[in-house]
Design a protein around this motif. Structure first.
Motif, PDB file in Angstrom:
ATOM      1  N   ALA A  88     126.335 -83.812  54.629  1.00 59.02           N
ATOM      2  CA  ALA A  88     126.399 -83.301  53.259  1.00 59.02           C
ATOM      3  C   ALA A  88     125.298 -83.883  52.386  1.00 59.02           C
ATOM      4  O   ALA A  88     124.783 -83.204  51.495  1.00 59.02           O
ATOM      5  N   MET A  89     124.898 -85.121  52.645  1.00 54.10           N
ATOM      6  CA  MET A  89     123.914 -85.784  51.770  1.00 54.10           C
ATOM      7  C   MET A  89     122.523 -85.182  51.875  1.00 54.10           C
ATOM      8  O   MET A  89     121.714 -85.323  50.954  1.00 54.10           O
ATOM      9  N   LEU A  90     122.216 -84.493  52.977  1.00 55.86           N
ATOM     10  CA  LEU A  90     120.913 -83.824  53.064  1.00 55.86           C
ATOM     11  C   LEU A  90     121.035 -82.304  53.050  1.00 55.86           C
ATOM     12  O   LEU A  90     120.045 -81.605  52.830  1.00 55.86           O
ATOM     13  N   GLU A  91     122.253 -81.789  53.241  1.00 54.36           N
ATOM     14  CA  GLU A  91     122.441 -80.339  53.122  1.00 54.36           C
ATOM     15  C   GLU A  91     122.522 -79.910  51.653  1.00 54.36           C
ATOM     16  O   GLU A  91     121.987 -78.870  51.277  1.00 54.36           O
ATOM     17  N   ARG A  92     123.204 -80.720  50.858  1.00 53.17           N
ATOM     18  CA  ARG A  92     123.313 -80.447  49.417  1.00 53.17           C
ATOM     19  C   ARG A  92     123.011 -81.743  48.657  1.00 53.17           C
ATOM     20  O   ARG A  92     123.892 -82.325  48.017  1.00 53.17           O
ATOM     21  N   PRO A  93     121.757 -82.208  48.725  1.00 56.92           N
ATOM     22  CA  PRO A  93     121.418 -83.522  48.189  1.00 56.92           C
ATOM     23  C   PRO A  93     121.579 -83.667  46.681  1.00 56.92           C
ATOM     24  O   PRO A  93     121.964 -84.740  46.209  1.00 56.92           O
ATOM     25  N   VAL A  94     121.306 -82.622  45.905  1.00 61.05           N
ATOM     26  CA  VAL A  94     121.422 -82.749  44.457  1.00 61.05           C
ATOM     27  C   VAL A  94     122.874 -82.997  44.062  1.00 61.05           C
ATOM     28  O   VAL A  94     123.180 -83.906  43.273  1.00 61.05           O
ATOM     29  N   ARG A  95     123.786 -82.216  44.620  1.00 57.07           N
ATOM     30  CA  ARG A  95     125.208 -82.419  44.308  1.00 57.07           C
ATOM     31  C   ARG A  95     125.679 -83.786  44.800  1.00 57.07           C
ATOM     32  O   ARG A  95     126.409 -84.488  44.088  1.00 57.07           O
ATOM     33  N   PHE A  96     125.270 -84.156  46.006  1.00 65.96           N
ATOM     34  CA  PHE A  96     125.673 -85.455  46.540  1.00 65.96           C
ATOM     35  C   PHE A  96     125.158 -86.587  45.655  1.00 65.96           C
ATOM     36  O   PHE A  96     125.899 -87.523  45.327  1.00 65.96           O
ATOM     37  N   ASN A  97     123.893 -86.524  45.267  1.00 66.76           N
ATOM     38  CA  ASN A  97     123.313 -87.579  44.448  1.00 66.76           C
ATOM     39  C   ASN A  97     123.964 -87.659  43.073  1.00 66.76           C
ATOM     40  O   ASN A  97     124.136 -88.754  42.530  1.00 66.76           O
ATOM     41  N   ASP A  98     124.319 -86.519  42.507  1.00 63.59           N
ATOM     42  CA  ASP A  98     125.052 -86.523  41.234  1.00 63.59           C
ATOM     43  C   ASP A  98     126.368 -87.291  41.376  1.00 63.59           C
ATOM     44  O   ASP A  98     126.731 -88.128  40.529  1.00 63.59           O
TER      45      ASP A  98
END
Length: 314
Positions: free
Chosen positions: A296-306
Motif C-alpha cells: 500500500a505504501m508504494l501503490e498509493r503513496p500520497v494517501r499512505f504518507n498523509d
C-alpha cells in the motif's frame, strides 16, 4: 493431528490487465518531494551490529519523533522510496537493510524475529534514536511488533503495513521457497531480464500481480528498485523465522498506539488479518485501502504518507 499448512493464505485474486485503467487517479502516483530528486548516496552509511555490516539511509530532521522503516521479506530499504522524502521533510527518517538483505551482511547467528527486533534496538542505540515511530511492512510488521513488546521504551508509535503477524503460522513455506528458486532461473533473476519484462505490459502485469494490484500503473524505475533485493542470502532463513514466530497471544500487551494499513486485495496477507489484528490491540486505528495489493505504501503513496504524517504528529 496438526492442521494442514496452507499454500495460499489470502482468497484475493489478481486484477485483470484492463482493470488498471479503473484504479483511481492516485494509484502509483509519486508524492512530493519526488524520490528521484534526492541525492541518496550522500545519505547512506554503514554501521556494525553483532560484528556484521548493516547498511542504513539516514535523512531529515525536525522536532517530531523520528521514523524508522522496516522492510519485509525479500525487500530492502528502497521499498520505502515513495515515503522517505515526504516524511523526512519534517522529521528524521531512518531506513535500513535487514541483515541478510540488500547490502547488509548475513548475520552470524540464525535468523529469528526476536534477533531482528534486537537489531532494531541496537540500531536505535547507535544512531541515538531515543523513541521512534516504527513502521514495518509484511515481515517487517512482525519484527516491529516484536520490538514494541521487547523494547517498549524505543517504540513511541507503531505502524503495521500488511503485517505478517496473524495467519502466517498457517503458511507452508516449502512451495514458496521452490517458486522463488525457480524465479531465479527465469528472466526475473537477471537485471537484463527484468528490464525486458518491464518493457512489455502483459509480462509486467503477470510478473508483479501477486505483489501489487496494478503493476502497469507503477513506474518502471520503482519496479526495478522493488526487485533489486532478489536472491538475498537471508531469504530462506527469514522465511522460516517468519512462519515459526507466533505473536497472537502477545498482541494485547502492545500498549503503544498502532496504525494498521492493509490493501483490500492483498494476495499475500489476508485483509481479514488486519481486522482481527485491530481487535486484539488496545489502541489501534485500521485503514483498509480498496483496490490495493500487498504494498500500500508504494501503490498509493500520497494517501499512505498523509496517514503516516498525521499519525506520527499526534
Amino acid at each position: 493431528m496438526p492442521p494442514r499448512k496452507r499454500i495460499l493464505l489470502s482468497t484475493a485474486r489478481p486484477a485483470t490487465l484492463a482493470a488498471a485503467s479503473r484504479a483511481g487517479a492516485d494509484y502509483g502516483v509519486s508524492d512530493q518531494p519526488d524520490w528521484r530528486s534526492v541525492a541518496w548516496r550522500s545519505r547512506l552509511r554503514a554501521v556494525t551490529i553483532d560484528g556484521r555490516r548493516v547498511h542504513v539511509v539516514d535523512i531529515g530532521s525536525g522536532a517530531g519523533p523520528p521514523v524508522l522503516f522496516v522492510h519485509g521479506l525479500g525487500g530492502r530499504w528502497q521499498n520505502w522510496l515513495e515515503n522517505i522524502p515526504r516524511i523526512a521533510a519534517r522529521r528524521r527518517v531512518v531506513a535500513f537493510d535487514l541483515p541478510g538483505f540488500g547490502r547488509s551482511q548475513l548475520p552470524m547467528a540464525p535468523i529469528s524475529i526476536p534477533r531482528y527486533a534486537a537489531v532494531l534496538e541496537r540500531l536505535c542505540e547507535l544512531l541515538e534514536l531515543e523513541s521512534v515511530v516504527m513502521v514495518g511492512s509484511s515481515m517487517g510488521g512482525a519484527i516491529a511488533a516484536e520490538a514494541a513488546l521487547r523494547f517498549p521504551e524505543r517504540v513511541r508509535r507503531l505502524v503495521l503495513v500488511s503485517a505478517a503477524a496473524v495467519s502466517i503460522t498457517d503458511f507452508n513455506p516449502a512451495p514458496a521457497a521452490a517458486l522463488l528458486a525457480a524465479l531465479a532461473r527465469t528472466p526475473l533473476g537477471t537485471a537484463d531480464g527484468v528490464r525486458a519484462i518491464l518493457g512489455r505490459r502483459r509480462a509486467r502485469h503477470l510478473a508483479f500481480a501477486t505483489v501489487v494490484r496494478h503493476p502497469t500503473r507503477i513506474s518502471t524505475d520503482m519496479l526495478c528498485e522493488l526487485v533489486g533485493g532478489r536472491g538475498s542470502s537471508g531469504l530462506a532463513g527469514a522465511m522460516d523465522a517468519m512462519v515459526s514466530h507466533d505473536l497472537r497471544e502477545q498482541l494485547s500487551a502492545i500498549a503503544q498506539p498502532v496504525l494498521i494499513v492493509h490493501g483490500r486485495d492483498d494476495m499475500l496477507v489476508p485483509a481479514a488479518d488486519a481486522v482481527w489484528l485491530s481487535r486484539q490491540l488496545p489502541d489501534a486505528q485500521l485503514e483498509v485501502f480498496e483496490d490495493t495489493g500487498h504494498l500500500a505504501m508504494l501503490e498509493r503513496p500520497v494517501r499512505f504518507n498523509d496517514l503516516l504524517e498525521g499519525f506520527a504528529s499526534r
